[in-house]
Design an enzyme around this catalytic site. Structure first.
Site, mmCIF file in Angstrom:
data_model
loop_
_atom_site.group_PDB
_atom_site.id
_atom_site.type_symbol
_atom_site.label_atom_id
_atom_site.label_comp_id
_atom_site.label_asym_id
_atom_site.label_seq_id
_atom_site.Cartn_x
_atom_site.Cartn_y
_atom_site.Cartn_z
ATOM 1 N N CYS A 34 -41.165 -8.458 -37.266
ATOM 2 C CA CYS A 34 -41.990 -9.586 -36.836
ATOM 3 C C CYS A 34 -41.201 -10.551 -35.967
ATOM 4 O O CYS A 34 -39.971 -10.508 -35.899
ATOM 5 C CB CYS A 34 -42.509 -10.373 -38.046
ATOM 6 N N CYS A 38 -43.958 -15.546 -37.231
ATOM 7 C CA CYS A 38 -45.098 -14.813 -37.784
ATOM 8 C C CYS A 38 -45.761 -15.622 -38.899
ATOM 9 O O CYS A 38 -45.088 -16.141 -39.801
ATOM 10 C CB CYS A 38 -44.645 -13.470 -38.339
ATOM 11 N N CYS A 65 -45.302 -5.608 -36.034
ATOM 12 C CA CYS A 65 -46.366 -6.293 -36.768
ATOM 13 C C CYS A 65 -47.602 -6.435 -35.877
ATOM 14 O O CYS A 65 -47.503 -6.857 -34.724
ATOM 15 C CB CYS A 65 -45.863 -7.676 -37.196
ATOM 16 N N CYS A 68 -48.426 -10.693 -35.393
ATOM 17 C CA CYS A 68 -47.667 -11.585 -34.502
ATOM 18 C C CYS A 68 -47.212 -10.908 -33.216
ATOM 19 O O CYS A 68 -46.724 -11.579 -32.311
ATOM 20 C CB CYS A 68 -46.467 -12.179 -35.229
ATOM 21 N N ASP A 469 -26.161 -32.077 -1.837
ATOM 22 C CA ASP A 469 -27.552 -32.160 -1.392
ATOM 23 C C ASP A 469 -27.980 -33.630 -1.329
ATOM 24 O O ASP A 469 -27.818 -34.383 -2.293
ATOM 25 C CB ASP A 469 -28.440 -31.373 -2.362
#
Length: 510
Positions: A34, A38, A65, A68, A469
């Site tokens: 899972c 979950c 699973c 999930c 920059d």
């Protein structure tokens, strides 16, 4: 993240979504694995094992699973940002390199033997390259089963399986269901209508500041290549087996993606590039936590949590934009790029639509590439109407009159295109960042700003500060930070390892 049992178990017990994709929970009593989040009842400690990848869990004999759907979790931030061999390998596997070139091709691109690559991946991921690619194929197949009406044989080969039998065996092993049962169980999911059209959800770790992403992409859109309409970002794609187009619509807990592909074998690479474009595998909690520790950035982080680093789906395109934008405005660069596309493919690219003043807050005042994230290459029409950017080969075929720029800059572009074509420069997602920057700097006309901009946007380096920059310095001044380059460089050490995300916030402040 270290696989510490107590830390992992606490995440599972609290159903913490932030850890989805970091690790997978195997439950030996039920034979499933899972996500940490979950919603099922937290398993007993004695029945739990933790795995660094879905492939490792599958290799231990566990199935995904159904509640999930752990195989659809966001990718691990580690493999998205790490610059080592394992991180590079994971990015290339996600881009489908093994499906196209096999493990030998992957090993060759990384500069290691197959055996040593297998050892490294097994040590960190709990599975070798073939198992990792197999897990990805299973997820791709499930998407196609649930979102299209294609026959199972077509899906098997589109997902990268070598045979229908291999496809059937893998899906039964991973999902404990036959492929036909997965289609029957898709329930309320709506089937996309039209050949080559696939609708799916791209998961992310919340929060996601979708407005900032769309703002960034909107002001950098190039006519005929990408656009934002009604809160949805559209762009053309040039993929390994053909062209495509994608519509990306940020929603609560996921980004809804609708893909049009001329070849369904490109589904996994297209998904990987879209995730990379929107920075969906980032860990915003870790990033914002570090930046918010600076009192100067804390109000901006609190006001706009989950700012992502917009990246690129095509490194060559991003390099062209950076070079074209040197020492000119974003508007001027946009006109030049539009005419460059038109010179290769003389259709209406909306040249007259790009007039006007530069939008405030662009990444750089004096350079005009604007970092626009336009996918694809080559003025090739996507299946839905948007056109991709030029490839290196196609740029080399553009006549002198099509460039509309000083001779030196034109020759810099051609030098870059030749270097990409002959393999001297690699701009792929799994590139060795330091080596790529070194080779870029060796090309005439490419300086540190351009190389570092590409390291940030094209290569996904999370720790780049573009302190030279002008817009970055303006943003720093607006937040009360030092705007002198050397002073700002020293101050920004506190933002490591997330200085690229600080750069995005400074651009927004400007």
């Amino acid at each position: 993240m270290e696989m510490d049992f107590e830390r992992c178990y606490r995440a599972v017990d609290s159903r913490d979504q932030r850890f989805d994709g970091w690790f997978y929970t195997g439950v030996t009593s039920t034979g499933i694995y899972c996500r940490p989040s979950c919603p099922a009842i937290t398993p007993k400690r004695k029945n739990v094992r933790f795995f660094p990848s879905a492939a490792a869990a599958q290799g231990a004999g566990l199935r995904a699973c159904r509640r999930c759907r752990p195989d659809a979790a966001p990718g691990s931030p580690q493999w998205d940002i790490r610059a080592d061999v394992v991180g590079r390998a994971m990015r290339l596997i996600a881009d489908g390199v093994i499906d196209r070139d096999g493990v030998p091709g992957l090993a060759s691109r990384l500069g290691y033997t197959e055996r040593h690559l297998h050892r490294m991946l097994s040590a960190e991921m709990g599975a070798g390259p073939l198992a990792l690619a197999r897990a990805q194929r299973a997820q791709t197949a499930r998407i196609l089963i649930e979102t299209t009406d294609l026959g199972m044989a077509e899906i098997a080969f589109a997902a990268g399986f070598g045979s229908v039998r291999q496809f059937n065996d893998t899906l039964r092993e991973v999902y404990a269901s036959a492929p036909s049962d997965l289609r029957t169980a898709r329930g309320r999911q709506q089937t996309a209508v039209g050949a080559g059209i696939i609708a799916l959800r791209l998961a992310y770790r919340p929060p996601l500041h979708a407005r900032a992403l769309l703002d960034f992409l909107t002001v950098r859109a190039l006519p005929g290549v990408d656009e934002v309409r009604d809160g949805t970002y559209h762009r053309g794609l040039r993929l390994p087996h053909g062209t495509g187009e994608v519509a990306l619509n940020p929603a609560d807990g996921h980004v809804a993606a609708t893909l049009r592909l001329t070849d369904l074998r490109d589904l996994a690479p297209a998904v990987a590039r879209c995730r990379r474009l929107l920075d969906l595998d980032a860990d915003p909690a870790a990033i914002d936590g570090t930046l918010a520790a600076d009192p100067a950035l804390a109000p901006a982080v609190a006001a706009e949590p989950g700012i992502r680093l917009p990246r690129a789906v095509d490194g060559f395109e991003m390099a062209v934009r950076a070079i074209v934008g040197q020492q000119i405005s974003v508007t001027a660069a946009q006109k030049t790029l539009t005419r460059l596309l038109a010179a290769h493919d003389p259709v209406d690219h909306g040249v007259d639509e790009v007039d006007g003043d530069r939008t405030p807050g662009q990444p750089h005042d004096q350079r005009g590439d604007g970092g626009r994230d336009t996918a694809g290459r080559g003025g090739v029409a996507g299946v839905g109407g948007l056109r991709g950017f030029l490839s290196a080969d196609e740029l080399l075929r553009v006549p002198d009159s099509g460039f509309g720029m000083p001779v030196g800059r034109r020759e810099t572009l051609r030098g870059l295109a030749r270097a990409v074509t002959d393999g001297t420069v690699d701009l792929a997602p799994g590139v060795d960042r330091e080596e790529a920057v070194r080779r870029l700097l060796a090309l005439p006309g490419i300086g540190p700003w351009t190389a570092n901009y590409l390291a940030m946007r094209a290569f996904g380096d999370p720790d780049i500060l573009l302190s030279t920059d002008l817009a970055v310095r303006r943003g720093a001044a607006a937040l009360g930070l030092p705007d002198n380059q050397q002073t700002l460089d020293g101050y920004a050490d506190r933002w490591r390892p997330w200085r690229s995300y600080a750069t995005i916030r400074l651009w927004r402040a400007a």
